[in-house]
Design a protein around this motif. Structure first.
Motif, PDB file in Angstrom:
ATOM      1  N   GLN A 112      29.570  32.005  42.857  1.00 30.30           N
ATOM      2  CA  GLN A 112      29.627  31.234  44.079  1.00 30.30           C
ATOM      3  C   GLN A 112      31.044  30.700  44.259  1.00 30.30           C
ATOM      4  O   GLN A 112      31.790  30.537  43.302  1.00 30.30           O
ATOM      5  N   GLU A 113      31.400  30.414  45.478  1.00 30.97           N
ATOM      6  CA  GLU A 113      32.772  29.999  45.761  1.00 30.97           C
ATOM      7  C   GLU A 113      32.868  28.540  46.205  1.00 30.97           C
ATOM      8  O   GLU A 113      33.845  28.119  46.798  1.00 30.97           O
TER       9      GLU A 113
ATOM     10  N   GLU B 182      27.734  46.392  32.336  1.00 30.48           N
ATOM     11  CA  GLU B 182      28.808  46.572  33.311  1.00 30.48           C
ATOM     12  C   GLU B 182      30.163  46.517  32.623  1.00 30.48           C
ATOM     13  O   GLU B 182      31.108  47.196  33.037  1.00 30.48           O
ATOM     14  N   LEU B 183      30.258  45.684  31.596  1.00 30.41           N
ATOM     15  CA  LEU B 183      31.408  45.682  30.694  1.00 30.41           C
ATOM     16  C   LEU B 183      30.906  46.223  29.367  1.00 30.41           C
ATOM     17  O   LEU B 183      30.057  45.618  28.723  1.00 30.41           O
ATOM     18  N   LYS B 184      31.403  47.368  28.960  1.00 28.50           N
ATOM     19  CA  LYS B 184      30.832  48.114  27.844  1.00 28.50           C
ATOM     20  C   LYS B 184      31.501  47.774  26.504  1.00 28.50           C
ATOM     21  O   LYS B 184      32.657  47.350  26.483  1.00 28.50           O
ATOM     22  N   PRO B 185      30.767  47.966  25.394  1.00 26.93           N
ATOM     23  CA  PRO B 185      31.356  47.745  24.064  1.00 26.93           C
ATOM     24  C   PRO B 185      32.645  48.529  23.896  1.00 26.93           C
ATOM     25  O   PRO B 185      32.715  49.717  24.205  1.00 26.93           O
ATOM     26  N   GLY B 186      33.702  47.822  23.433  1.00 34.79           N
ATOM     27  CA  GLY B 186      35.000  48.449  23.236  1.00 34.79           C
ATOM     28  C   GLY B 186      35.878  48.478  24.473  1.00 34.79           C
ATOM     29  O   GLY B 186      37.056  48.844  24.393  1.00 34.79           O
ATOM     30  N   GLU B 187      35.332  48.074  25.620  1.00 32.42           N
ATOM     31  CA  GLU B 187      36.127  48.103  26.856  1.00 32.42           C
ATOM     32  C   GLU B 187      37.183  46.998  26.848  1.00 32.42           C
ATOM     33  O   GLU B 187      36.907  45.857  26.492  1.00 32.42           O
ATOM     34  N   ARG B 188      38.405  47.357  27.235  1.00 26.47           N
ATOM     35  CA  ARG B 188      39.481  46.371  27.308  1.00 26.47           C
ATOM     36  C   ARG B 188      39.231  45.402  28.458  1.00 26.47           C
ATOM     37  O   ARG B 188      38.806  45.812  29.542  1.00 26.47           O
ATOM     38  N   ILE B 189      39.503  44.144  28.219  1.00 26.54           N
ATOM     39  CA  ILE B 189      39.346  43.113  29.240  1.00 26.54           C
ATOM     40  C   ILE B 189      40.720  42.766  29.788  1.00 26.54           C
ATOM     41  O   ILE B 189      41.575  42.267  29.057  1.00 26.54           O
ATOM     42  N   ARG B 190      40.922  43.050  31.034  1.00 29.68           N
ATOM     43  CA  ARG B 190      42.183  42.713  31.702  1.00 29.68           C
ATOM     44  C   ARG B 190      41.926  41.536  32.628  1.00 29.68           C
ATOM     45  O   ARG B 190      41.219  41.662  33.626  1.00 29.68           O
ATOM     46  N   GLN B 191      42.518  40.397  32.266  1.00 28.30           N
ATOM     47  CA  GLN B 191      42.231  39.173  32.988  1.00 28.30           C
ATOM     48  C   GLN B 191      42.586  39.275  34.466  1.00 28.30           C
ATOM     49  O   GLN B 191      41.852  38.783  35.326  1.00 28.30           O
ATOM     50  N   ALA B 192      43.687  39.931  34.768  1.00 26.20           N
ATOM     51  CA  ALA B 192      44.102  40.037  36.166  1.00 26.20           C
ATOM     52  C   ALA B 192      43.076  40.826  36.976  1.00 26.20           C
ATOM     53  O   ALA B 192      42.736  40.449  38.112  1.00 26.20           O
ATOM     54  N   ALA B 193      42.559  41.901  36.389  1.00 29.12           N
ATOM     55  CA  ALA B 193      41.561  42.713  37.090  1.00 29.12           C
ATOM     56  C   ALA B 193      40.261  41.938  37.289  1.00 29.12           C
ATOM     57  O   ALA B 193      39.634  41.999  38.356  1.00 29.12           O
ATOM     58  N   LEU B 194      39.850  41.191  36.247  1.00 26.67           N
ATOM     59  CA  LEU B 194      38.640  40.395  36.371  1.00 26.67           C
ATOM     60  C   LEU B 194      38.806  39.297  37.411  1.00 26.67           C
ATOM     61  O   LEU B 194      37.890  39.026  38.198  1.00 26.67           O
TER      62      LEU B 194
ATOM     63  N   ASN C 282      37.471  37.181  42.452  1.00 23.97           N
ATOM     64  CA  ASN C 282      38.174  36.401  43.471  1.00 23.97           C
ATOM     65  C   ASN C 282      38.442  34.968  43.003  1.00 23.97           C
ATOM     66  O   ASN C 282      38.193  33.981  43.709  1.00 23.97           O
ATOM     67  N   VAL C 283      38.942  34.865  41.743  1.00 22.88           N
ATOM     68  CA  VAL C 283      39.300  33.568  41.177  1.00 22.88           C
ATOM     69  C   VAL C 283      40.672  33.707  40.526  1.00 22.88           C
ATOM     70  O   VAL C 283      41.223  34.804  40.411  1.00 22.88           O
ATOM     71  N   SER C 284      41.220  32.584  40.078  1.00 21.38           N
ATOM     72  CA  SER C 284      42.479  32.637  39.344  1.00 21.38           C
ATOM     73  C   SER C 284      42.204  33.057  37.899  1.00 21.38           C
ATOM     74  O   SER C 284      41.056  33.158  37.468  1.00 21.38           O
ATOM     75  N   ARG C 285      43.277  33.255  37.119  1.00 21.82           N
ATOM     76  CA  ARG C 285      43.101  33.685  35.735  1.00 21.82           C
ATOM     77  C   ARG C 285      42.678  32.536  34.822  1.00 21.82           C
ATOM     78  O   ARG C 285      42.162  32.776  33.724  1.00 21.82           O
TER      79      ARG C 285
END
Length: 236
Positions: A6-7, A32-44, A49-52
């Protein structure tokens, strides 16, 4: 399904950070986020639609839960599923859930169970069968499984059991995505759920507890076998 938030909350508020955490937790639980998947904060951050900043806080909470881990210069990644950890988790789960189911059946036998909690269990069982019969997606089937077991925790009258298990269900759900990806396993699971619920609602403490123990032991054995086979396949 796409995860989102929610915004209407201020980004640095604890409620907003918790909302981001819950959104990422669900994304990991349903694959949706799979085991071993890299987490890129900017992409998330862009996706939600939030800040890092709230992303960073939420990731720290997920590290505490063992669902993400540091990945060197690459930042963080979704923690791979560890078969041995899952085996131990199922050992603990079996002890807690057999207790919860025995307590739930006893409350029924003693006529102390609230009607709303009884109805919630019946509804969760019906919803699970409907989800399975309609060939819904595996994530939806797994969420139905979670709701069924959560209804049993509530019916037990022991809030501590529900609280302890709630924090582990993301681990359980993402392993179930692998184990239940089989044409026969989900149907067998819901047949076992039928037996458990029938005996709980009849107030049969010993039979309900025994069926629960068998169900969880079978699930644990299937899970460990499938996960270890995947580890061997991946490493060869």
């Amino acid at each position: 399904m796409e995860f989102g938030i929610q915004e209407t909350l201020v980004e640095d508020s604890p409620l907003f950070i918790n909302q981001v955490f819950e959104s990422l937790l669900k994304a990991i639980a349903v694959g949706e986020l799979k085991p071993g998947e890299r987490i890129r904060q900017a992409a998330l951050a862009a996706r939600l639609n939030v800040s890092r900043q709230p992303i960073s806080h939420a990731l720290q909470l997920l590290k505490h839960e063992g669902l993400v881990r540091d990945a060197g210069r690459q930042g963080v990644e979704v923690t791979p599923i560890d078969p041995e950890y899952m085996r131990q988790l199922y050992q603990a789960r079996k002890a807690l859930e057999v207790t919860a189911i025995g307590l739930a059946a006893q409350r029924i036998a003693d006529r102390k169970a609230p009607t709303a909690e009884i109805d919630a269990l019946k509804h969760a069982l019906e919803n699970g069968h409907r989800t399975y019969d309609h060939h819904e997606s595996l994530p939806l089937l797994i969420q139905a499984d979670y709701k069924f077991h959560s209804a049993l925790y509530q019916l037990s009258g022991n809030a501590v059991i529900g609280q302890m298990m709630s924090g582990r269900w993301a681990h359980l759900m993402r392993s179930m995505l692998i184990v239940l990806d089989d044409p026969y396993t989900p149907g067998r699971a819901w047949e076992e759920h039928d037996g458990i619920a029938e005996n709980v609602l009849a107030g049969n403490v010993l039979d309900a507890s025994e069926l629960a123990a068998r169900h969880l032991q079978r699930a644990s054995t299937d899970m460990y076998k499938k996960l270890t086979e995947l580890v061997v396949t991946t490493n060869t």
